[in-house]
Design a protein around this motif. Structure first.
Motif, mmCIF file in Angstrom:
data_model
loop_
_atom_site.group_PDB
_atom_site.id
_atom_site.type_symbol
_atom_site.label_atom_id
_atom_site.label_comp_id
_atom_site.label_asym_id
_atom_site.label_seq_id
_atom_site.Cartn_x
_atom_site.Cartn_y
_atom_site.Cartn_z
ATOM 1 N N HIS A 281 0.823 -1.215 0.000
ATOM 2 C CA HIS A 281 0.000 0.000 0.000
ATOM 3 C C HIS A 281 0.855 1.261 0.000
ATOM 4 C CE1 HIS A 281 -2.919 3.021 1.273
ATOM 5 N NE2 HIS A 281 -2.203 3.244 2.361
ATOM 6 N N HIS A 282 1.824 1.333 0.922
ATOM 7 C CA HIS A 282 2.626 2.546 1.077
ATOM 8 C C HIS A 282 3.923 2.149 1.758
ATOM 9 C CE1 HIS A 282 3.919 6.449 2.773
ATOM 10 N NE2 HIS A 282 3.177 7.001 1.820
ATOM 11 N N VAL A 283 5.000 2.906 1.471
ATOM 12 C CA VAL A 283 6.291 2.499 2.007
ATOM 13 C C VAL A 283 6.378 2.689 3.524
ATOM 14 C CG1 VAL A 283 7.506 4.692 1.691
ATOM 15 C CG2 VAL A 283 8.755 2.530 1.474
ATOM 16 N N ALA A 284 5.632 3.627 4.079
ATOM 17 C CA ALA A 284 5.767 3.889 5.513
ATOM 18 C C ALA A 284 4.447 3.888 6.279
ATOM 19 C CB ALA A 284 6.485 5.229 5.736
ATOM 20 N N PHE A 415 7.970 -0.805 8.167
ATOM 21 C CA PHE A 415 8.016 -0.024 6.935
ATOM 22 C C PHE A 415 8.250 -0.974 5.764
ATOM 23 C CE2 PHE A 415 9.582 4.362 8.678
ATOM 24 C CZ PHE A 415 8.369 4.510 9.327
ATOM 25 N N GLY A 416 7.519 -0.734 4.688
ATOM 26 C CA GLY A 416 7.572 -1.660 3.560
ATOM 27 C C GLY A 416 6.304 -2.508 3.527
ATOM 28 N N GLY A 417 5.409 -2.254 4.509
ATOM 29 C CA GLY A 417 4.118 -2.933 4.506
ATOM 30 C C GLY A 417 4.108 -4.309 5.136
ATOM 31 N N HIS A 418 5.189 -4.665 5.870
ATOM 32 C CA HIS A 418 5.274 -6.018 6.452
ATOM 33 C C HIS A 418 4.331 -6.180 7.640
ATOM 34 C CE1 HIS A 418 9.004 -6.474 4.149
ATOM 35 N NE2 HIS A 418 9.296 -5.256 4.554
ATOM 36 N N ASN A 419 3.622 -7.296 7.659
ATOM 37 C CA ASN A 419 2.799 -7.664 8.812
ATOM 38 C C ASN A 419 3.145 -9.089 9.208
ATOM 39 O OD1 ASN A 419 0.836 -5.296 8.661
ATOM 40 N ND2 ASN A 419 0.547 -6.225 6.643
ATOM 41 N N VAL A 420 3.447 -9.280 10.495
ATOM 42 C CA VAL A 420 3.744 -10.622 10.990
ATOM 43 C C VAL A 420 2.931 -10.848 12.258
ATOM 44 C CG1 VAL A 420 5.536 -12.228 11.765
ATOM 45 C CG2 VAL A 420 6.111 -10.438 10.113
ATOM 46 N N ALA A 421 2.303 -11.997 12.364
ATOM 47 C CA ALA A 421 1.617 -12.372 13.604
ATOM 48 C C ALA A 421 2.114 -13.747 14.026
ATOM 49 C CB ALA A 421 0.105 -12.393 13.388
#
Lengths: 426, 92
Positions: A281-284, A415-421
């Motif tokens: 979506h967006h870098v930040a 940043f970079g759109g990373h999501n970790v659960a």
């Protein structure tokens, strides 16, 4: 015998358990000191001056490590490492000893089945800038011969790998502030795939440098509450205005259930699932509505075979930025819509700041401790939960978790759109 | 070879520098005639670091050719007492 040629292990044997924990944070130099200080409501944030080599000092809020890593490592080892690797070594040493390997060399004997995964965010920034200063002021002949190895993002992973003698693979996931959590995602995969019996996994960061602070400040990401350091990092609070930079490392010894059982290891908890998505979506900035984060939590729950109603605790990424916290709250509200009041959400960055690439691993350690001690840690700075946010955020006092089997989730975003659960169970 | 107090002081300082620069090496292990490579396990990268540390500590420059001739602690000490006594254009 290569596991690729072995009969597929039973699912229960491929399960991953946590047998060792290590921490170094602004609250303490190890797990017991950090956990005790956190439950006591201590805060590691203060006002500190940072000056570039040629330039005036500037005052920032920061949460520097409580124990200087150079004071607890062999001097020559410390001298050869970027501060990020120093933190990684301190936390890894604690985790390995906690797992019952009093001598690290004992662990190295199983090197071919031993792996290391350590993520960083900004990595060797401080060393790069220090050597650049030497280059400019004293010439190329005075640049350290160790400049290149310590500036690489795999430097902390490589140092931990050397310390424990890991031969099954040494990896360094880089996903900004989700790196530490991504390391555990990767560790879980390695245990399940049979690539390793033991993975020392976590994250480290040491970027309290005027350039990083100025860069985050220019993004508008830092809290400006200079007159109230201990109230500055206030995730999910109505008056939050940005994060406070911290530093440190978190490390876990993740082990196959079969291997841990065979050696009679004490088990702190189980790493039962992990999910990764990207916002694209967006870098930040996070995607509106926290959709990417919600998808990552969904994946982790599915991977762990959990229904949302079975989760009683979340250690949230919650950095204290207006947009980030709101997005994450939307994600958690969506996933846990049917049981919001039963989920105690802890926002531990209130106490030790945002440790960037270490955050996901530090908070994974805290999640395991919360399950073990059935206590969701507090956030003393919380005064009034943002009325836009519908989560049961743990405030000034620790919240007891109910009896019976417990499951918990911890989230990380970068940043970079990373999501970790990550999903853990008692 | 008997050594003067000054030489002994320099040797002691060097032993400490080596222990602080080379991993898994204690001051006690460093003797005046220890071979850096064979006795103290100073590999090529560690040798570069030892030279860099010496250059920083005594504010001198050690050329690669000079460095290659320094194979024992005593040789470094001898080189240092010469270089520091007569700093040929060497400044801080």
């Amino acid at each position: 015998m290569s596991p690729r040629h072995a009969a597929a292990p039973a699912p229960e044997e491929r399960a991953a358990v946590v047998t060792g924990l290590g921490l170094t944070t602004a609250l303490g130099g190890d797990v017991p000191a950090t956990w005790r200080a956190l439950l006591d409501g201590a805060c590691g944030v203060g006002r500190h001056d940072f000056a570039p080599p040629e330039g005036p000092p500037q005052t920032y809020l920061a949460a520097p490590a409580a124990v200087e890593p150079g004071t607890v490592l062999p001097p020559a080892k410390a001298a050869h490492c970027d501060r990020s690797a120093q933190f990684a070594l301190v936390a890894a040493r604690e985790a390995v000893r906690d797992a019952g390997f009093e001598e690290v060399s004992v662990l190295a004997a199983s090197g071919s089945r031993l792996a290391v995964v350590v993520g960083v965010g900004l990595g060797g920034l401080t060393s790069i800038l220090e050597q650049n200063h030497r280059l400019r002021t004293r010439g190329p002949g005075r640049v350290s011969p160790r400049t290149i190895p310590v500036m690489l993002p795999n430097h902390p992973a490589a140092e931990v790998g050397l310390m424990v003698g890991a031969k099954a693979g040494v990896h360094a996931p880089v996903s900004a502030c989700a790196s530490g959590a991504e390391a555990l995602w990767q560790a879980l995969g390695m245990i399940r795939d049979g690539r390793a019996d033991i993975v020392v996994a976590g994250g480290a960061e040491a970027a309290l440098h005027p350039l990083a602070l100025a860069g985050f400040a220019r993004l508008g990401a830092l809290s400006r509450r200079l007159d109230d350091p201990e109230g500055a990092s206030r995730p999910f609070d109505a008056d939050r205005d940005g994060f406070v930079m911290g530093e440190g490392a978190g490390m876990l010894v993740v082990e196959s259930a079969a291997h841990a059982a065979a050696r009679g290891a004490r088990v702190h908890g189980r790493l039962t699932g992990a999910g990764i998505t990207n916002d694209s979506h967006h870098v930040a900035q996070p995607a509106p509505g926290g959709t990417g984060c919600a998808a990552a939590v969904d994946l982790a729950l599915r991977d762990a075979g959990l229904h949302p109603e079975q989760v009683r605790h979340v250690n949230a990424h919650a950095t204290s930025t207006p947009l980030g916290d709101l997005g994450e709250a939307r994600a958690l509200e969506q996933v846990f819509a049917t049981c919001l009041d039963d989920v105690a959400v802890s926002a531990t960055k209130a106490a030790f700041g945002h440790t960037l690439g270490a955050a996901g691993a530090i908070e994974a350690v805290l999640t395991v401790l919360a399950l073990r001690d059935r206590t969701a840690p507090p956030a003393r700075s919380l005064e009034r939960v943002d009325p836009e946010i519908g989560l049961r955020v743990v405030g000034r006092s620790p919240a007891p978790l109910p009896p019976g089997p417990l499951a918990a989730v911890t989230t990380s975003m970068g940043f970079g759109g990373h999501n970790v659960a990550l999903a853990f169970a008692s | 070879m008997p050594s003067t107090a000054e030489e002994r002081e320099l040797l002691d300082e060097l032993r400490e520098l080596l222990a602080a620069t080379v991993e898994d090496l204690s001051v006690e292990e460093v003797g005046p005639d220890s071979s850096l490579k064979d006795d103290l396990g100073v590999d090529s990268l560690a040798m570069l670091e030892v030279i860099a540390a010496i250059e920083d500590r005594w504010q001198i420059e050690v050329s690669q050719e000079q460095a290659e001739r320094l194979t024992t602690v005593r040789q470094i000490a001898a080189h240092l007492s010469e270089a520091v006594a007569a700093p040929a254009g060497g400044t801080a």
